[in-house]
Enzyme design. Structure first.
Site, PDB file in Angstrom:
ATOM      1  N   SER A 142      -5.376 -11.835  26.904  1.00 41.48           N
ATOM      2  CA  SER A 142      -4.578 -12.917  27.124  1.00 41.48           C
ATOM      3  C   SER A 142      -4.928 -13.671  28.373  1.00 41.48           C
ATOM      4  O   SER A 142      -5.376 -13.109  29.247  1.00 41.48           O
ATOM      5  CB  SER A 142      -3.126 -12.667  27.064  1.00 41.48           C
ATOM      6  OG  SER A 142      -2.262 -13.650  27.228  1.00 41.48           O
ATOM      7  N   TYR A 156       3.818  -7.560  30.055  1.00 43.07           N
ATOM      8  CA  TYR A 156       2.952  -8.109  29.191  1.00 43.07           C
ATOM      9  C   TYR A 156       1.506  -8.317  30.081  1.00 43.07           C
ATOM     10  O   TYR A 156       0.569  -8.009  29.704  1.00 43.07           O
ATOM     11  CB  TYR A 156       3.398  -9.234  28.681  1.00 43.07           C
ATOM     12  CG  TYR A 156       2.439  -9.901  27.456  1.00 43.07           C
ATOM     13  CD1 TYR A 156       2.108  -9.242  26.291  1.00 43.07           C
ATOM     14  CD2 TYR A 156       1.741 -10.971  27.771  1.00 43.07           C
ATOM     15  CE1 TYR A 156       1.505  -9.901  25.361  1.00 43.07           C
ATOM     16  CE2 TYR A 156       0.862 -11.470  26.715  1.00 43.07           C
ATOM     17  CZ  TYR A 156       0.921 -11.257  25.337  1.00 43.07           C
ATOM     18  OH  TYR A 156      -0.160 -11.555  24.617  1.00 43.07           O
TER      19      TYR A 156
HETATM   20  P1  NDP Z   1       1.878 -11.251  16.031  1.00 48.36           P
HETATM   21  O1  NDP Z   1       3.214 -10.854  16.544  1.00 48.36           O
HETATM   22  O2  NDP Z   1       1.921 -12.122  14.972  1.00 48.36           O
HETATM   23  O3  NDP Z   1       1.179 -10.021  15.271  1.00 48.36           O
HETATM   24  C1  NDP Z   1       1.019  -8.538  15.933  1.00 48.36           C
HETATM   25  C2  NDP Z   1       0.456  -7.697  15.353  1.00 48.36           C
HETATM   26  O4  NDP Z   1       0.279  -6.267  16.021  1.00 48.36           O
HETATM   27  C3  NDP Z   1       1.071  -7.242  14.048  1.00 48.36           C
HETATM   28  O5  NDP Z   1       0.328  -7.157  12.847  1.00 48.36           O
HETATM   29  C4  NDP Z   1       2.009  -6.150  14.326  1.00 48.36           C
HETATM   30  O6  NDP Z   1       2.395  -5.028  13.346  1.00 48.36           O
HETATM   31  C5  NDP Z   1       0.891  -5.558  15.252  1.00 48.36           C
HETATM   32  N1  NDP Z   1       1.431  -4.206  15.963  1.00 48.36           N
HETATM   33  C6  NDP Z   1       2.285  -4.496  16.991  1.00 48.36           C
HETATM   34  N2  NDP Z   1       2.485  -3.139  17.649  1.00 48.36           N
HETATM   35  C7  NDP Z   1       1.806  -2.337  16.595  1.00 48.36           C
HETATM   36  C8  NDP Z   1       1.568  -0.863  16.853  1.00 48.36           C
HETATM   37  N3  NDP Z   1       2.514  -0.100  17.547  1.00 48.36           N
HETATM   38  N4  NDP Z   1       0.926  -0.390  15.918  1.00 48.36           N
HETATM   39  C9  NDP Z   1       0.269  -1.063  15.071  1.00 48.36           C
HETATM   40  N5  NDP Z   1       0.299  -2.209  15.244  1.00 48.36           N
HETATM   41  C10 NDP Z   1       0.991  -3.031  15.992  1.00 48.36           C
HETATM   42  O7  NDP Z   1       0.924 -11.555  17.185  1.00 48.36           O
HETATM   43  P2  NDP Z   1      -0.120 -12.402  17.332  1.00 48.36           P
HETATM   44  O8  NDP Z   1      -1.167 -12.294  16.194  1.00 48.36           O
HETATM   45  O9  NDP Z   1       0.090 -13.593  18.139  1.00 48.36           O
HETATM   46  O10 NDP Z   1      -1.051 -11.402  18.639  1.00 48.36           O
HETATM   47  C11 NDP Z   1      -2.111 -10.507  18.387  1.00 48.36           C
HETATM   48  C12 NDP Z   1      -2.786 -10.184  19.674  1.00 48.36           C
HETATM   49  O11 NDP Z   1      -3.105 -11.194  20.356  1.00 48.36           O
HETATM   50  C13 NDP Z   1      -1.694  -9.424  20.511  1.00 48.36           C
HETATM   51  O12 NDP Z   1      -2.461  -8.528  21.289  1.00 48.36           O
HETATM   52  C14 NDP Z   1      -0.985 -10.575  21.443  1.00 48.36           C
HETATM   53  O13 NDP Z   1      -0.697 -10.092  22.747  1.00 48.36           O
HETATM   54  C15 NDP Z   1      -2.531 -11.171  21.522  1.00 48.36           C
HETATM   55  N6  NDP Z   1      -2.081 -12.535  22.057  1.00 48.36           N
HETATM   56  C16 NDP Z   1      -1.685 -13.610  21.345  1.00 48.36           C
HETATM   57  C17 NDP Z   1      -1.302 -14.826  21.775  1.00 48.36           C
HETATM   58  C18 NDP Z   1      -0.551 -15.746  20.924  1.00 48.36           C
HETATM   59  O14 NDP Z   1      -0.564 -16.877  21.501  1.00 48.36           O
HETATM   60  N7  NDP Z   1      -0.161 -15.579  19.591  1.00 48.36           N
HETATM   61  C19 NDP Z   1      -1.838 -15.210  22.961  1.00 48.36           C
HETATM   62  C20 NDP Z   1      -2.589 -14.232  23.595  1.00 48.36           C
HETATM   63  C21 NDP Z   1      -3.121 -12.895  23.340  1.00 48.36           C
HETATM   64  P3  NDP Z   1       3.818  -5.196  12.816  1.00 48.36           P
HETATM   65  O15 NDP Z   1       3.656  -6.259  11.736  1.00 48.36           O
HETATM   66  O16 NDP Z   1       3.868  -3.846  12.241  1.00 48.36           O
HETATM   67  O17 NDP Z   1       4.883  -5.703  13.981  1.00 48.36           O
END
Ligand code: NDP
Length: 244
Positions: A142, A156
């Site tokens: 990020s 985070y």
């Molecule tokens: P979302 O919250 O939309 O999705 C997160 C995903 O991670 C979900 O599929 C969730 O599954 C999964 N997840 C969370 N915890 C676990 C776990 N313990 N084991 C397996 N799966 C898990 O987030 P984003 O798509 O926005 O984010 C994806 C990545 O990008 C993250 O690492 C985030 O930090 C990073 N990011 C996002 C930004 C943004 O602006 N959106 C900016 C910068 C970085 P479940 O449905 O089961 O919770």
């Protein structure tokens, strides 16, 4: 080695950026293991979409932060598809709060999911990649923690800065074996994680809009490709100019 002989594992691939990455890698010919934690309906839907488009994908259930998850997820992906040729550590959570009020549980959950789980998966996946002299690891970091700072995100920010540092350290350890390790650092991307973003936040973005998950996925697809063989230890920023 052709990437088609190996598969890609995308953690947290049931929605948001992870789902877009799974679709993009599948479109590039990767058989994709779509990991999910709680998205029992969402992950199969992503898989169905990929298969309908002519690709290969399977859902792989599991919480990346659980004990033994790295071994279990990788073994399951390999059993159903092929040896792991690409690992995308995308699963991530936030649990915001000002540092003075941040509980140990919130600190630990974010560090475990975003950083420690990514380390354990990488450690395990890279073993086979080194043997095959080919592999790709892409960590979804990020801009928070590297070039930007938000109050209320000590856990985070630390997890994501740690991910960038870990990316560089492992990259130099495995570079001579044909394995690359890179990070992609998104800015504000329109997903459930940022659903509460205010218009005011987007005014800070030079592009004046949130990014789309597909715009992050395109960078991952490139870093996983053969064309990116000489890029390692890098962090590719995808943020509409936010940290420029
Ligand atoms: P979302 O919250 O939309 O999705 C997160 C995903 O991670 C979900 O599929 C969730 O599954 C999964 N997840 C969370 N915890 C676990 C776990 N313990 N084991 C397996 N799966 C898990 O987030 P984003 O798509 O926005 O984010 C994806 C990545 O990008 C993250 O690492 C985030 O930090 C990073 N990011 C996002 C930004 C943004 O602006 N959106 C900016 C910068 C970085 P479940 O449905 O089961 O919770």
């Amino acid at each position: 080695m052709a990437t088609r002989e190996t598969c890609a594992l995308v953690t947290g691939g049931s929605r948001g950026i992870g789902a877009a990455i799974a679709r993009a890698l599948a479109a590039d010919g990767w058989p994709v293991a779509v990991n999910f934690r709680s998205g029992e309906a969402a992950a199969p839907a992503v898989v169905d979409e990929i298969v309908a488009a002519g690709g290969t994908a399977v859902p792989v259930a599991g919480d990346v932060s659980a004990p033994g998850a790295a071994e279990q997820l990788l073994a399951e992906a390999e059993r159903q598809l092929a040896p792991i040729g690409a690992l995308v550590n995308n699963a991530g959570v936030n649990a915001d709060g000002l540092a003075l009020q941040l509980e140990d549980d919130d600190w630990n959950r974010v560090i475990e999911t975003n950083l420690s789980a990514a380390f354990r998966l990488t450690r395990q996946a890279v073993r086979g990649m080194i043997r095959r002299r080919h592999g790709r690891v892409v960590n979804i970091a990020s801009v928070v923690g590297t070039t930007l700072t938000n109050p209320g995100q000590a856990n985070y920010a630390a997890s994501k800065a740690g991910l960038v540092a870990m990316t560089k350290a492992i990259a130099v350890e495995v570079a001579r074996r044909g394995v690359t390790v890179n990070a992609v650092a998104p800015g504000f991307i329109a997903t459930e994680m940022t659903a509460e973003l205010t218009t005011g936040t987007l005014e800070a973005v030079p592009a004046r809009r949130a990014g789309r998950p597909e715009e992050v996925a395109a960078s991952v697809r490139f870093l996983a490709s053969d064309e990116a063989a000489y890029i390692t230890g890098a962090t590719l920023v995808v943020d509409g100019g936010l940290s420029a």
